[in-house]
Motif scaffolding. Structure first.
Motif, PDB file in Angstrom:
ATOM      1  N   ARG A  86      22.283 -35.826 -11.368  1.00  0.00           N
ATOM      2  CA  ARG A  86      23.014 -36.380 -12.531  1.00  0.00           C
ATOM      3  C   ARG A  86      24.507 -36.325 -12.224  1.00  0.00           C
ATOM      4  O   ARG A  86      24.943 -35.569 -11.358  1.00  0.00           O
ATOM      5  N   ALA A  87      25.258 -37.119 -12.926  1.00  0.00           N
ATOM      6  CA  ALA A  87      26.710 -37.179 -12.700  1.00  0.00           C
ATOM      7  C   ALA A  87      27.393 -36.025 -13.428  1.00  0.00           C
ATOM      8  O   ALA A  87      27.218 -35.852 -14.634  1.00  0.00           O
ATOM      9  N   LYS A  88      28.129 -35.238 -12.687  1.00  0.00           N
ATOM     10  CA  LYS A  88      28.911 -34.127 -13.247  1.00  0.00           C
ATOM     11  C   LYS A  88      30.228 -34.060 -12.493  1.00  0.00           C
ATOM     12  O   LYS A  88      30.271 -34.289 -11.293  1.00  0.00           O
ATOM     13  N   THR A  89      31.297 -33.748 -13.209  1.00  0.00           N
ATOM     14  CA  THR A  89      32.595 -33.582 -12.563  1.00  0.00           C
ATOM     15  C   THR A  89      33.169 -32.219 -12.932  1.00  0.00           C
ATOM     16  O   THR A  89      32.727 -31.585 -13.902  1.00  0.00           O
ATOM     17  N   THR A 132      24.707 -25.211 -11.415  1.00  0.00           N
ATOM     18  CA  THR A 132      24.381 -26.557 -10.953  1.00  0.00           C
ATOM     19  C   THR A 132      25.507 -27.518 -11.285  1.00  0.00           C
ATOM     20  O   THR A 132      25.880 -28.361 -10.453  1.00  0.00           O
ATOM     21  N   HIS A 133      26.068 -27.405 -12.469  1.00  0.00           N
ATOM     22  CA  HIS A 133      27.194 -28.265 -12.849  1.00  0.00           C
ATOM     23  C   HIS A 133      28.359 -28.060 -11.883  1.00  0.00           C
ATOM     24  O   HIS A 133      28.972 -29.014 -11.404  1.00  0.00           O
ATOM     25  N   LEU A 134      28.657 -26.805 -11.598  1.00  0.00           N
ATOM     26  CA  LEU A 134      29.745 -26.489 -10.680  1.00  0.00           C
ATOM     27  C   LEU A 134      29.451 -27.037  -9.284  1.00  0.00           C
ATOM     28  O   LEU A 134      30.324 -27.626  -8.636  1.00  0.00           O
ATOM     29  N   LEU A 135      28.225 -26.865  -8.836  1.00  0.00           N
ATOM     30  CA  LEU A 135      27.827 -27.366  -7.515  1.00  0.00           C
ATOM     31  C   LEU A 135      27.967 -28.885  -7.431  1.00  0.00           C
ATOM     32  O   LEU A 135      28.540 -29.421  -6.476  1.00  0.00           O
ATOM     33  N   ILE A 136      27.455 -29.590  -8.424  1.00  0.00           N
ATOM     34  CA  ILE A 136      27.549 -31.056  -8.424  1.00  0.00           C
ATOM     35  C   ILE A 136      29.006 -31.494  -8.556  1.00  0.00           C
ATOM     36  O   ILE A 136      29.446 -32.433  -7.888  1.00  0.00           O
ATOM     37  N   GLY A 137      29.779 -30.802  -9.385  1.00  0.00           N
ATOM     38  CA  GLY A 137      31.198 -31.140  -9.537  1.00  0.00           C
ATOM     39  C   GLY A 137      31.969 -30.947  -8.242  1.00  0.00           C
ATOM     40  O   GLY A 137      32.789 -31.796  -7.853  1.00  0.00           O
ATOM     41  N   LEU A 138      31.710 -29.838  -7.538  1.00  0.00           N
ATOM     42  CA  LEU A 138      32.375 -29.606  -6.254  1.00  0.00           C
ATOM     43  C   LEU A 138      31.910 -30.620  -5.207  1.00  0.00           C
ATOM     44  O   LEU A 138      32.710 -31.100  -4.403  1.00  0.00           O
ATOM     45  N   GLY A 139      30.632 -30.956  -5.229  1.00  0.00           N
ATOM     46  CA  GLY A 139      30.112 -31.964  -4.307  1.00  0.00           C
ATOM     47  C   GLY A 139      30.711 -33.332  -4.570  1.00  0.00           C
ATOM     48  O   GLY A 139      31.060 -34.067  -3.636  1.00  0.00           O
ATOM     49  N   THR A 140      30.850 -33.682  -5.839  1.00  0.00           N
ATOM     50  CA  THR A 140      31.462 -34.960  -6.204  1.00  0.00           C
ATOM     51  C   THR A 140      32.917 -34.998  -5.749  1.00  0.00           C
ATOM     52  O   THR A 140      33.373 -35.997  -5.193  1.00  0.00           O
TER      53      THR A 140
END
Length: 171
Positions: A86-89, A132-140
């Motif tokens: 999912r999209a997270k920043t 997970t939000h932090l991981l996806i945000g850092l990956g983005t």
């Protein structure tokens, strides 16, 4: 033997109508894969005429528009290729969920310097704390900075590694 020299600029230009020029620009942009120039050449030409830009000024504007658009598309493509669930920043991240994470540390992580330094990042915590939000945000953020990123769950990674071991080939 003389070294090969690149061809110089054309010595003569021909007069063409506006319609012929637009057709030639469109065809050349398709052949050279320059979609932004194809769509923006005419509007930028009109703006350049209003602003009395030189030919070089107009060319600089058109090429800058193409470069900017390519960079934006590259960022979007890298984020899609990462296959985040999912999209997270990081902007959306609730910093109060992890009180032990100082804002300065989060800002430092967002720069991606830890990636360049080859330092690992381990996120540990209870369920629902925003890992997970932090991981996806850092990956983005990393993907938008030009890094290649891939999101994979632990279960999917174990399955992929087991299949690779069976096939004796890692994808």
């Amino acid at each position: 033997m003389k070294p090969a020299t690149p061809p110089g600029p054309p010595t003569a230009v021909s007069r063409v109508s506006e319609a012929a020029a637009e057709t030639a620009i469109s065809a050349a942009c398709r052949a050279l894969f320059l979609p932004t120039i194809r769509t923006q050449a005419a509007p930028l030409a009109a703006a350049a005429a209003r602003e009395r830009l030189t030919h070089q000024g107009y060319l600089a504007e058109v090429l800058t528009a193409e470069c900017d658009d390519r960079e934006a598309r590259r960022r979007i493509r890298r984020v899609k290729e990462a296959k985040f669930p999912r999209a997270k920043t990081l902007d959306e991240f609730d910093t109060t969920a992890i009180p032990d994470l100082p804002p300065a540390t989060l800002a430092q992580l967002a720069t991606g310097a830890w990636i360049e330094a080859g330092q690992p990042l381990v996120l540990l915590g209870d369920s629902g704390t925003g890992k997970t939000h932090l991981l996806i945000g850092l990956g983005t953020a990393a993907a938008e900075q030009g890094r290649r990123v891939r999101y994979v769950s632990t279960a999917a990674l174990v399955n992929e590694l087991a299949e690779a071991a069976d096939a004796k080939q890692l994808s």
